[in-house]
Each structure stands twice: as C-alpha cells, then as structure tokens.
Design a protein around this motif. Structure first.
Motif, PDB file in Angstrom:
ATOM      1  N   ARG B  27      55.889  78.069  61.661  1.00 33.49           N
ATOM      2  CA  ARG B  27      56.321  78.811  60.478  1.00 33.49           C
ATOM      3  C   ARG B  27      56.207  80.325  60.681  1.00 33.49           C
ATOM      4  NH1 ARG B  27      55.720  75.572  55.723  1.00 33.49           N
ATOM      5  NH2 ARG B  27      56.798  73.635  56.255  1.00 33.49           N
ATOM      6  N   GLN B  29      55.450  82.112  63.802  1.00 32.35           N
ATOM      7  CA  GLN B  29      55.566  82.763  65.109  1.00 32.35           C
ATOM      8  C   GLN B  29      56.738  83.765  65.160  1.00 32.35           C
ATOM      9  OE1 GLN B  29      56.215  79.895  68.199  1.00 32.35           O
ATOM     10  NE2 GLN B  29      57.952  78.936  67.201  1.00 32.35           N
ATOM     11  N   GLY B  30      57.817  83.421  64.476  1.00 30.63           N
ATOM     12  CA  GLY B  30      58.973  84.316  64.498  1.00 30.63           C
ATOM     13  C   GLY B  30      58.651  85.670  63.879  1.00 30.63           C
ATOM     14  N   GLY B  31      57.957  85.630  62.753  1.00 27.93           N
ATOM     15  CA  GLY B  31      57.616  86.871  62.059  1.00 27.93           C
ATOM     16  C   GLY B  31      56.652  87.728  62.864  1.00 27.93           C
ATOM     17  N   HIS B  33      56.129  87.651  66.104  1.00 30.89           N
ATOM     18  CA  HIS B  33      56.785  88.147  67.312  1.00 30.89           C
ATOM     19  C   HIS B  33      57.733  89.298  66.976  1.00 30.89           C
ATOM     20  CE1 HIS B  33      59.832  88.264  70.514  1.00 30.89           C
ATOM     21  NE2 HIS B  33      58.808  88.020  71.312  1.00 30.89           N
ATOM     22  N   ALA B  34      58.492  89.141  65.891  1.00 30.29           N
ATOM     23  CA  ALA B  34      59.420  90.208  65.496  1.00 30.29           C
ATOM     24  C   ALA B  34      58.653  91.494  65.185  1.00 30.29           C
ATOM     25  CB  ALA B  34      60.235  89.762  64.285  1.00 30.29           C
ATOM     26  N   TYR B  37      57.290  92.905  68.502  1.00 27.23           N
ATOM     27  CA  TYR B  37      58.386  93.386  69.340  1.00 27.23           C
ATOM     28  C   TYR B  37      58.969  94.686  68.783  1.00 27.23           C
ATOM     29  CZ  TYR B  37      62.948  93.934  71.443  1.00 27.23           C
ATOM     30  OH  TYR B  37      64.033  94.474  72.070  1.00 27.23           O
ATOM     31  N   THR B  50      51.622  87.660  70.493  1.00 23.90           N
ATOM     32  CA  THR B  50      51.806  86.570  69.520  1.00 23.90           C
ATOM     33  C   THR B  50      50.988  85.355  69.945  1.00 23.90           C
ATOM     34  OG1 THR B  50      54.054  87.362  69.125  1.00 23.90           O
ATOM     35  CG2 THR B  50      53.538  85.158  68.347  1.00 23.90           C
ATOM     36  N   GLN B 146      62.017  94.462  57.838  1.00 23.08           N
ATOM     37  CA  GLN B 146      62.202  93.265  58.665  1.00 23.08           C
ATOM     38  C   GLN B 146      61.467  92.067  58.069  1.00 23.08           C
ATOM     39  OE1 GLN B 146      62.968  93.013  62.678  1.00 23.08           O
ATOM     40  NE2 GLN B 146      64.692  93.980  61.669  1.00 23.08           N
ATOM     41  N   LEU B 147      60.268  92.328  57.571  1.00 22.62           N
ATOM     42  CA  LEU B 147      59.450  91.208  57.109  1.00 22.62           C
ATOM     43  C   LEU B 147      59.364  91.125  55.593  1.00 22.62           C
ATOM     44  CD1 LEU B 147      56.737  91.635  59.850  1.00 22.62           C
ATOM     45  CD2 LEU B 147      58.452  89.851  59.724  1.00 22.62           C
TER      46      LEU B 147
END
Lengths: 290, 218
Positions: B27, B29-31, B33-34, B37, B50, B146-147
């Motif tokens: 749920r 990891q994408g946030g 990592h973004a 990054y 991450t 972004q988040l």
C-alpha cells in the motif's frame, strides 16, 4: 523600522505594481486549496493584468504536472527477504540447531495438517491461518525462528509452481507477459498440474470466506511473485450478474470460469481484487504488478 | 486506506502476520519511493531508502504509537533514513546544487541506467526542476502536490510552523515555474542533439499538462 513582509517573495521586482503581490498571494491561496479560483478579487485582478493572468495559467498547469508520480516500484520481495534475514540474524545466535529444526518441523507439520483439513472442506475458514502466518506464529510459539523453515517452504512452493508452469515466478519477462503455455483465459494441458500446485500445502494460500457471494467456501487463492492462482471451488459456476463483483469477477475477455478449475492471471488484468481474511477484513490481492 | 483498516493491518502484522505486513508494504511503497526519489533524484537511492525504511518499520511495529497514522510514522522513518544516508554520502545523495540543466540531467541519467523506463524518467523535466529547489522547498512541494498531504501534516513532518511551510511551498512553486520555463531551451537543445525530444518533456517544459494519445503512460 517596517517589518519585512511575509509575502516579500511574491513581489518579483521592486518596481512592480503593488496589486501583483496581492494577486500572487491569492493565486498561491488557490493552489493551497484555501480559496476558490473563482474568488471575485482574484478574477478582477486577473482581468486587469494579462501578465498576471498568464502567470496564473502557468501555475495551474504546473500544479497539474506536479501530480505526475514517478513510475511504480515493487520492492516487496526485497523488503520481505531482508526482513527475514535480519530476523534470522537477530535470533540465530541464541538458538541451538535443535530448536531451529524443531521450529521448522512444527511449522511444516501445522501446514500439512491444515492442508489436509483444507482439502476435506470441513473447517471454518475463519479458523484457518494463512500458511505464512502459520509458519511465523509456530516459530514464535516455541521460542525459535521459523524464518529458515518458512523460506524453505516458500522456495519449495516456487519450485513446485515453476515445475508445473515451466517458468519461475521470480522471472520478470519483458512486458511481464503470460507464459505461452498458460495463456490468459485459455484452457491448456497444464491446468491440472497447476491445480495440484495450488493445492500443495507448501504454497501460500488464502481461504475465501464463505460470505463472499461469488465464491464457494473452499475457494483458494495463492499469490506469489506477482501472479495469482485462484480456484473458486467446485460449486462455483459462471454467473453473468457477478461480472462486476469486486471479489471474484468474471475473467477479462469474456471467457467464463469452469467449476472447480484453477485459473491463472496477471493481477492487472484479473478481476479478483481480494478476499476476506480470517478477521473478516477485505484483503486485496497483494501482488499487483504493472 | 482508512485509518481503522490500516490499524488492523498494523496490529496483525505486529503479531507476526506476514500477509498483513506485505499488504502494508504494497500500500505504501509507491508513496515512500516517490517521496524519496523526488527528494534525491536518484532511483537506486530511493529504492534503498524505501527498503530500509520498511525493514525498520516492520521490525519495530510493536513500538508503533496508535495515536498516529502508520503512514506518518513510515514517512518519518524514511526521511530519517534518507538524511542519515545523505550525511554518510555527502554530497552525492542529497542532490547537488548544480544550476545547470544539462549537468543535472546527465547526473540523473548516469545514476539510473537500468532500463529504458528509467532513462526516460531521467529526462523528467519536473524532476530536474525540483532538484534546483532548496531541500525545504522541494520537500514542501513534493509532499503537498505529489502525495497530497495537508499543510498541517507537512508542518508536523518537517517540524516547521505552518506559515514557514507555506512560504517554502509558495517560493518552491514560483521557482519551479521559472526554472521550467528557463530550462526549455537548454534541455530541448540537449535532446535534439541526442536525436529525440520526448513528448512528455516538451509538454512539461511548455507547461502543457494535457496527455497525448499514444504516449507511453508512466
């Protein structure tokens, strides 16, 4: 002495008209979500000053661009592997080989027992742990790590699936396409073997809870390395009205489930989005790959 | 994810339920990592941070204070891991203060040459622009846009007053807009020398957010 304005950065040049600072403050408030872009004062200022209007337009486009996220990543295998390694490193020095072996034996034993019970179709799904939790909890219960045992079990499961599908699930083929011998939605000679693989006690599995309208009580789903095997159970029959069921929908492409048949799909094209766990929570399919 | 659902997952994971831990991981990891990054501009560093953040968090779930959101805690740990890494590897992981679009682009591309997708990302004009902001401005912009974090939460996360966060956000947006406009000539010239100008880069540099048919989705 006059204190510095908190909006000083909004006046780009010393000789700019004063109204631009006010307009930029309002623009930022719009982008912050504090006021509507239809605010009368802002609209008035934008109408009067084409420079400001162009600037606001650019800022709004920038806002749109800023919502673009980098490409998705899937680090779950890496994280879980590292977690196991660190857990093992933490506990291993305190354990004798005997207790490590005992933990593994108990873990395997409990899974096999559960597997046999599962095949009988009699127990309540709510009392069944997933194999992953069975392994971990058993290890903790005897005060020894089941980490190595669990790793072996998962490795065995992967091997079993590799043997039946002819392809390692760890492989990430270009474009992550289906192996040709297990094409999406197509019956094939390997279906029975895959079916057996999904029934092996050494694979992760989750029991679909009885109340799920579109699944029978003995349905199973196995998710590993981005690929999900689902067997909806022997009494499951294709029903058109369930096509949009978020839990067990019809396969993409118009083909129907066959009662008792195991189907394999990439999750992205697969309408199975989850199942109910033993606590009654909806658990989405976990291995979602692009 | 609803807070209650998240809390149930955390409780299950802290009892040793690997499936729940994996769900939390997938749920969020994408946030994470973004976020990392976008902050550091290096794909491999973002992956490492991450991974380390999740390992730390999942190893110490019993210490989780349930009055907070899991995601807040996770991002705090990720930020700490990244800052520690920056301290150790100064200045490469923190993002240099190079003012050159070409140099920045080359640095990004050199750090992630694993596949075409990542090379494409290296030309991401937004990322180039973000790297020219101050770390505080970048973090405020990334978390807000972004988040989708509210200012209050960003202030808490960055341990700054809300007014200061807003100031960073406003300055960051203004500078990013200016940098993107300023960078048009330089990046397009570089891409033309390389033989291609990615459509998304053109779009970003001309601040046109409209998606085009046939363009690879990212």
């Amino acid at each position: 002495m006059k204190p510095p304005s908190t909006n000083a950065h909004l006046r780009l040049h010393r000789d700019e008209p004063a109204h631009r600072e006010e307009a930029r403050r309002l623009m930022q408030a719009v982008l912050d979500g504090e006021i509507s872009e239809e605010a009368p004062r802002l609209q008035e200022l934008l109408r009067l000053d084409p420079v400001l209007s162009a600037e606001f337009d650019e800022l709004q486009k920038l806002e749109m661009l800023l919502t673009q996220r980098p490409a998705a990543v899937d680090l779950s295998d890496r994280v879980l592997a590292e977690l196991r390694v660190r857990q093992a490193q933490r506990v291993a020095p305190r354990l004798s080989p005997f207790f490590g072996g005992l933990a593994a034996s108990v873990a395997i034993g409990s899974m096999l027992v559960w597997g046999m019970i599962g095949r009988s179709g009699s127990p309540s799904p709510s009392t069944m742990p997933t194999l992953a939790t069975a392994g971990l909890n058993t290890g903790l219960a005897v005060g020894a790590p089941s980490v190595s045992a669990e790793e072996r079990l998962i490795e065995d499961a992967r091997l079993a699936i590799q043997q039946t599908t002819g392809r390692s699930l760890r492989e990430r083929s270009e474009g992550k396409r289906e192996p040709t011998n297990l094409a999406l939605g197509q019956p094939n000679d390997l279906a029975d073997q895959v079916d057996q693989a999904t029934r092996l006690a050494i694979a992760d599995r989750a029991v679909v809870h009885e109340p799920v309208a579109s699944a029978s009580g003995d349905a199973v789903a196995i998710s590993r390395a981005g690929i999900t095997f689902v067997n909806p159970g022997p009494s499951r029959t294709p029903v058109a009205k369930l096509a949009n069921d978020p839990m067990l929908g019809q396969p993409v492409g118009g083909s129907d489930w066959q009662p008792g048949a195991t189907r394999r799909r990439d999750n992205v094209r697969f309408l199975v989005s989850g199942w109910h766990d033993s606590d009654g929570n909806t658990v989405p399919v976990t291995n979602t790959k692009r | 994810m609803q807070k209650l659902e998240e809390l149930q997952l955390v409780r299950r994971a802290s009892r040793g339920d690997l499936a729940a831990a994996e769900l939390l991981l997938r749920r969020h990891q994408g946030g994470v990592h973004a976020y990392i990054y976008r902050m550091c501009g290096k794909w491999d560093v973002a992956e490492d941070v991450t991974q380390e953040a999740f390992v730390r968090v999942l190893s110490s779930l019993k210490n989780f204070d349930e009055t907070y959101r899991f995601s807040t805690w996770l991002f705090t740990i990720a930020r700490r891991v990244w800052l520690n890494m920056c301290e150790k590897k100064k200045p490469s992981s923190a993002g240099d203060a190079s003012d050159s679009w070409g140099a920045r682009r080359d640095a990004l591309e050199g750090s992630m040459s694993r596949d075409h997708e990542q090379r494409t990302m290296a030309r991401d004009a937004i990322q180039l622009g973000l790297m020219l902001l101050s770390p505080e401005q970048r973090e405020a912009v990334v978390l807000f846009h972004q988040l989708d974090w509210p200012i209050r939460l960003i202030a808490e996360h960055m341990q700054l007053p809300e007014g200061t966060v807003k100031s960073h956000l406003h300055r960051g947006r203004m500078r990013l807009k200016e940098e993107l406009v300023r960078g048009v000539g330089e990046v397009v010239a570089i891409e033309q020398r390389a033989g291609s100008v990615p459509m998304f880069a053109k779009r970003a540099l001309t601040l046109d957010p409209t998606p085009r048919t046939g363009e690879a989705s990212r």
